[in-house]
Enzyme design. Structure first.
Site, PDB file in Angstrom:
ATOM      1  N   ASP A 703       3.330  -2.113   1.611  1.00 28.10           N
ATOM      2  CA  ASP A 703       3.628  -3.534   1.785  1.00 28.10           C
ATOM      3  C   ASP A 703       2.528  -4.392   1.143  1.00 28.10           C
ATOM      4  OD1 ASP A 703       5.358  -5.476   3.034  1.00 28.10           O
ATOM      5  OD2 ASP A 703       3.614  -5.923   4.313  1.00 28.10           O
ATOM      6  N   LYS A 707       2.563  -7.083  -2.184  1.00 30.06           N
ATOM      7  CA  LYS A 707       1.990  -8.436  -2.229  1.00 30.06           C
ATOM      8  C   LYS A 707       0.983  -8.536  -3.366  1.00 30.06           C
ATOM      9  CE  LYS A 707       2.449  -8.996   2.741  1.00 30.06           C
ATOM     10  NZ  LYS A 707       1.765  -9.016   4.027  1.00 30.06           N
TER      11      LYS A 707
END
Ligand code: ADP
Ligand code: ASP
Ligand code: MG
Length: 844
Positions: A703, A707
Site C-alpha cells: 500500500d 502511494k
C-alpha cells in the site's frame, strides 16, 4: 354547456397515438364533449396505420401482393375491434363496419393491381394511405354520435385544396379558406361538429393528395385559419411540447409556452410532435396552438403563440433529425465562378429537394449543406449536371457526399442576446466526445445548429439538455447551475461517511448532489438526486451486508462498468464520478471520462497500475477538458497532491518527497518504540480498525509502495510498481500462513522486533516505515531515523510528508496530520468535489 352558435370555433386534432384503439376513441369523445362549442375535429389515422399501409403498398408494387393483403386483414380487424368497443349504438356500428369492409376490400383489389404494374406512384400511394384518416375520422364521428353530440363527417377533399404534389402537397390557402367556410360554417351555425380526416387534401384534378407525414397537424391549422378559430388544440400522447424528444431524453420537461418561431424551428429540425409546416397557415393571425396531453386532459400543456417568451430562458429546447447526408461542392476555381451558391440551391430547388442546414464555409472554396439521406443521390446528380462545365474545366473538384449524419438544433429566442451559449454547447459536446462535423451559419438568431455522426446524435442531445439543465424549471440559462451530480463508485465506509457529510457541507458554488451509488452487484440511481434520507437507509442496509441491487429502487448489473453505462445514458449535470473502491477500475473510469464525467479518486490502483494505462486515462481526460483529482490517494485528507501542485505552479521544482504514509505501520512502529511487543501493537491496531482485514496487507508495504509510486510519477518517475523497491515487514516464515494462523502466532515475531527496536534505541534512533520518491528512484522500507528527525516525532496514525524542493532545500516543507480513517478520507474527497464544482461554475 349551452352552445353559442356562430361564435368562433375551437379546433381539436386527435393524433394517431391517441386514437390507437376503441378505448382511445371513447376517451377522445369524452374529452371533446367537455370542450366549449363550437368545435371542429380533425382525426389522424390510428397509430401505425399509415406506416403499415405504406409498407404494404411498397411490397405489393415489388411483386408481393399478399403482404398488402395481410396488412389489410390486420388493419380491418383493428378497426372492427375499435368500432365494436366504442360504438354503443347499433346503427352507428353498422355504418362504420360497412365503411371498414369497403375500405379494405378495395385494398385487396389494389394489391393485385400494384403487383402487376410493379410501380407505386406518389399518387397511388396517397390513394392507399388516405383510408387510414378517413376511417379514423368516421369512427370518431360515430363515437361522438353515440354520446349524442351532433356531428357530421366531412371529407378533406371537400374542403382542403392543394397543388396536387402527391406525397407532400401544399395547400392553396385562399381557395381552401373559401371552401372551408362554405362547407363548415353552416354546420357550425347549426351546432353540428364537423369531423374531418387530417393529412389529406384535394388535388386540382379531384384526386386525394396527402400533405406530408404528420400532416394532420397542418389540416388543423388550415381549418383554424379559415374559420378564424379561437384556438387549435393538438391532443398528443405526450404532455406537450417537451424540451427534447422524450425517447432520447426521458427527463425532458414540458415547456409551458413557446414562441411560434421557436416551435417552427424545432419542428423543422425534427421535433416530430408538430408538423414543420403547421404554423404557416396561421402566420399573421393571433390563433394560439395548444399541445395537450390526451391522457391528462386537465393539464395545461404547451401554448405556441406570439406572446412574448418568458424571460430568463434563453435556451428552450433541442431537436434532432437523423438520416442526413452532407454534400460538399468544392474546388479551388470556385472563387472565380459566379453565383455558385445560387446555382447550387437553384439546382436543388428544381429537384424539389429541401436543404436542411447550410454550413459555414471557412473560405469560399466550398459550400456544404445537408439533405435527407433519401434525396442525396438525386441532389448529387443535379449538382453534377448543373456544374458539368466547371467540373470539366477543373474549377470545381466535384460533389462529395457524406452519409450517416444527424442535424441537431438548439433553439431559443433569447439565445442571441446571451453570450456564451455556443461556447457552452461545444464544450459540452467535446466533453461527451461528440465529434462535430459542421456548424450551421448563424442565419437565424434563435437557433444554433450543427451536424454530428448519427450514432452520436442521442448522446449530443442528452449532453446539451443536461448542460442547460433543461429538465428543470428555470433551466436554459447560462447562470451557474444549481447542482453538480455525483456518482459514487463503491459504497463502503468512506462512501457512507461522505453521504453523511454532504448535506452539511457549505458550498461556495453548486450544490453537490449524489445521484447514484454503485457497488459490485448493481446500483441505485435517481437522476433527480438521492435524498439524504434515502442515502442513510442505503448506508444502513449496506453496513448490514445487503447489496445495493436488493435495495428499494436498486438495479442489479453484471458489474460497475454496466452500472456506469446505464447511469451515463441520462443527462446529468456536470457529473463527477468518485472512485472509492480498491479495485482495478480503469475500464469504468474510462467510460466515465468518455461520458463527460470528472473523476475524483480515493482508489490508488488506477494511478499505481501500469504506467501506460495511467497515462491513457490522463490523456483521455485532457482531450475532453476533464479533471482527475486524487488528493486522498496519498495521506487521506492531508494536502499532499495539492501542495505538490502549488509548489510547481509557483515555479518551484520538487526534487524528492519522503514520507511516512502508512497510518497502520506508523502506529505499530511507534508502539514498538515505546517498548510494546509487536504482537500487542498489531492487535491494538486491528482492534482500532487501523488495518486491512488481513494485517499482512499493510505489513507487506504494498500500500505504501503504491502511494510512493503515485508521488514518484508526479516527479517524473518512469517506472512501474515492479520497479519500486519494497521491504516487506511480513517475516518470511509468516508468508505461507493463513490469516488465522498468522494472527494466532503473532508472539513468534516479538523477540525479533524487540531486538531491532533496542538496536535503534541504543543508536538514538527510532524505527519508521519510510517511502522515498524522486524522478529516478522510488523505494519503501523500514528505516532507523534519528530522534531529531521530524519522522521520529510522529504519533499514532499520523502521516508526514517532506518535500525537498529547489526553494525548500535546507529546510524542507513538511505536511503532517492524521493520514488514515474514513472521516478524514471522506473530508478529503469532499474537498476535491468542491474544487471541481467551483471550477465548473467559474468556467461558465
Ligand atoms: P400525433 O399522434 O399527434 O401525430 P406524433 O406521434 O406525430 O403525434 O408526435 C408525438 C411524438 O413526438 C411523441 O410521442 C414524441 O416521441 C415525439 N417528439 C419528438 N420531439 C418531441 C418534443 N420536443 N416534444 C414532445 N414530443 C416529441
Ligand atoms: N397519419 C399520417 C402520418 O402518420 C398523418 C398524421 O398522423 O398526422 O404521417
Ligand atoms: Mg404527428
Amino acid at each position: 354547456m349551452p352552445e353559442r352558435r356562430s361564435a368562433r370555433p375551437h379546433v381539436h386534432k386527435f393524433g394517431g397515438a391517441s386514437l390507437a384503439d376503441g378505448a382511445g376513441l371513447a376517451r377522445a369523445a369524452a374529452i371533446l364533449s367537455r370542450q366549449p362549442a363550437p368545435r371542429v375535429v380533425v382525426a389522424s389515422a390510428m397509430a401505425g396505420v399509415t406506416d403499415a399501409l405504406l409498407a404494404g403498398a411498397r411490397e405489393a408494387a415489388a411483386g408481393n401482393p399478399d403482404a398488402l393483403r395481410r396488412v389489410a386483414q390486420t388493419l380491418r380487424q383493428r378497426h372492427l375491434d375499435a368500432a365494436a368497443h366504442a360504438l354503443r349504438r347499433a346503427a352507428e356500428r353498422r355504418t362504420a363496419v360497412a365503411a371498414i369492409e369497403q375500405a379494405f376490400a378495395e385494398l385487396d383489389t389494389l394489391a393485385h393491381a400494384l403487383s402487376i404494374l410493379r410501380e407505386l406512384t406518389p399518387r397511388s400511394s396517397d390513394h392507399i394511405v388516405a383510408r387510414g384518416e378517413r376511417l379514423s375520422a368516421r369512427l370518431v364521428a360515430a363515437t361522438l354520435a353515440c354520446v349524442s353530440v351532433p356531428v357530421e363527417f366531412v371529407d378533406a377533399t371537400e374542403v382542403v385544396r392543394t397543388n396536387g404534389a402527391f406525397g407532400n402537397a401544399v395547400p392553396d390557402l385562399a381557395a381552401t379558406d373559401r371552401a372551408v367556410r362554405a362547407r363548415l360554417a353552416p354546420l357550425l351555425a347549426r351546432g353540428v361538429t364537423p369531423v374531418v380526416p387530417g393529412f389529406l387534401g384535394r388535388a386540382p384534378d379531384g384526386a386525394t393528395a396527402t400533405l406530408g407525414r404528420g400532416g394532420s397537424d397542418l389540416t388543423a391549422t388550415i381549418l383554424a385559419r379559415a374559420l378564424r378559430a379561437v384556438e387549435v388544440t393538438l391532443w398528443k400522447d405526450v404532455p406537450g411540447f417537451l424540451t427534447a424528444d422524450p425517447r432520447i431524453v426521458p427527463e425532458a420537461r414540458v415547456l409551458p409556452r413557446l414562441d411560434r418561431r421557436e416551435a417552427a424551428e424545432l419542428a423543422y429540425y425534427g421535433a416530430k410532435v408538430l408538423h414543420p409546416r403547421a404554423l404557416i397557415p396561421l402566420a399573421g393571425r393571433a390563433v394560439p396552438i395548444r399541445l395537450r396531453a390526451f391522457n391528462d386532459p386537465e393539464a395545461p400543456g404547451t401554448e405556441v403563440s406570439q406572446r412574448r417568451p418568458l424571460p430568463g430562458y434563453p435556451v428552450q429546447a433541442i431537436s434532432s433529425v437523423t438520416r442526413q447526408t452532407m454534400i460538399t461542392v468544392a474546388g479551388n476555381g470556385m472563387l472565380g465562378v459566379p453565383g455558385v451558391a445560387a446555382r447550387t440551391f437553384g439546382a436543388l430547388h428544381q429537384e424539389g429537394i429541401s436543404v436542411s442546414l447550410i454550413s459555414q464555409a471557412s473560405s469560399e472554396h466550398s459550400i456544404c449543406f445537408t439533405v435527407p439521406e433519401e434525396t442525396a443521390d438525386r441532389a448529387r446528380a443535379a449538382l453534377e449536371s448543373a456544374f458539368g462545365e466547371e467540373i470539366r474545366r477543373g474549377e470545381i473538384d466535384g460533389v462529395e457526399t457524406l452519409p450517416g449524419l444527424a442535424t441537431i438544433a438548439v433553439v431559443g429566442l433569447g439565445m442571441s442576446g446571451t453570450p456564451g451559449i455556443s461556447a457552452q454547447i461545444f464544450t459540452a459536446l467535446a466533453r461527451g466526445g461528440v465529434n462535430v462535423v459542421a456548424i450551421a451559419q448563424g442565419s437565424s438568431e434563435l437557433n444554433v445548429s450543427f451536424v454530428v455522426d448519427a450514432e452520436q446524435a442521442a448522446a449530443a442531445v442528452r449532453r446539451i439538455h443536461g448542460t442547460f439543465q433543461l429538465d428543470r424549471i428555470g433551466g436554459g440559462g447560462v447562470e451557474a447551475p444549481a447542482t453538480t451530480d455525483v456518482v459514487l463508485l463503491g459504497f463502503g465506509q468512506i462512501g457512507r461517511e461522505l453521504t453523511r457529510m454532504l448535506p452539511r457541507a457549505r458550498s461556495r458554488s453548486a450544490e453537490l448532489r449524489i445521484v447514484a451509488v454503485i457497488d459490485r452487484a448493481g446500483h441505485v440511481f435517481d437522476p433527480k438526486g438521492l435524498s439524504p434520507r434515502r442515502l442513510t437507509a442505503l448506508a444502513a442496509a449496506k453496513a448490514a451486508g445487503r447489496d445495493l441491487a436488493r435495495a428499494p429502487g436498486g438495479q442489479a448489473t453484471p458489474g460497475a462498468l454496466h452500472s456506469l453505462s446505464d447511469i451515463a445514458r441520462h443527462a446529468l449535470t456536470r457529473p463527477i464520478l468518485v472512485d472509492l473502491t480498491a479495485d482495478d477500475t480503469t475500464l469504468t473510469l474510462r467510460r466515465a471520462l468518455e461520458s463527460g464525467m470528472h473523476l475524483v479518486l480515493a482508489n490508488k490502483r488506477p494511478l499505481a497500475g501500469p504506467r501506460a494505462a495511467m497515462l491513457a486515462l490522463q490523456t483521455l481526460a485532457d482531450s475532453r477538458g476533464l479533471r482527475i483529482l486524487h488528493e486522498t490517494t496519498v495521506g487521506a485528507g492531508l494536502p499532499v497532491i495539492d501542495t505538490y501542485y502549488k509548489l510547481v505552479e509557483s515555479g518551484d521544482r520538487v526534487l524528492s518527497i519522503e514520507g511516512c504514509t502508512s497510518g497502520t505501520l506508523g502506529f505499530v512502529l511507534s508502539e514498538i518504540g515505546r517498548g510494546r511487543l509487536f504482537s500487542e501493537a498489531l492487535t491494538r491496531a486491528m482492534s482500532h480498525g487501523y488495518t486491512e482485514p488481513d494485517p499482512r496487507d499493510d505489513l507487506s508495504g504494498l500500500d505504501v509502495a503504491r502511494k510512493a509510486l503515485i508521488l514518484g510519477r508526479l516527479l517524473g518517475f518512469p517506472g512501474e510498481l515492479s520497479d519500486v523497491a519494497i521491504e516487506s515487514l511480513v517475516p518470511p516464515a509468516a508468508r505461507r500462513l493463513t490469516r488465522e494462523e498468522f494472527i494466532g502466532q503473532l508472539t513468534r515475531f516479538d523477540a525479533d522486533w524487540q531486538r531491532r527496536a533496542a538496536v535503534a534505541r541504543a543508536a538514538g534512533q527510532v524505527l519508521r516505515y519510510v517511502s522515498r520518491a524522486t524522478a529516478r528512484r522510488v523505494e519503501v522500507g523500514i528505516s532507523a531515523v534519528p530522534a531529531s528527525s521530524p519522522f521520529a516525532a510522529l504519533e499514532g496514525t499520523d502521516n508526514q510528508l517532506i518535500f525537498v524542493t529547489r526553494r525548500y532545500k535546507n529546510n524542507p516543507l513538511i505536511v503532517t496530520g492524521p493520514g488514515a480513517g474514513p472521516a478524514v478520507t471522506a473530508a478529503g474527497v469532499l474537498n476535491d468535489l468542491q474544487r471541481l464544482a467551483s471550477l465548473e461554475s467559474r468556467e461558465i
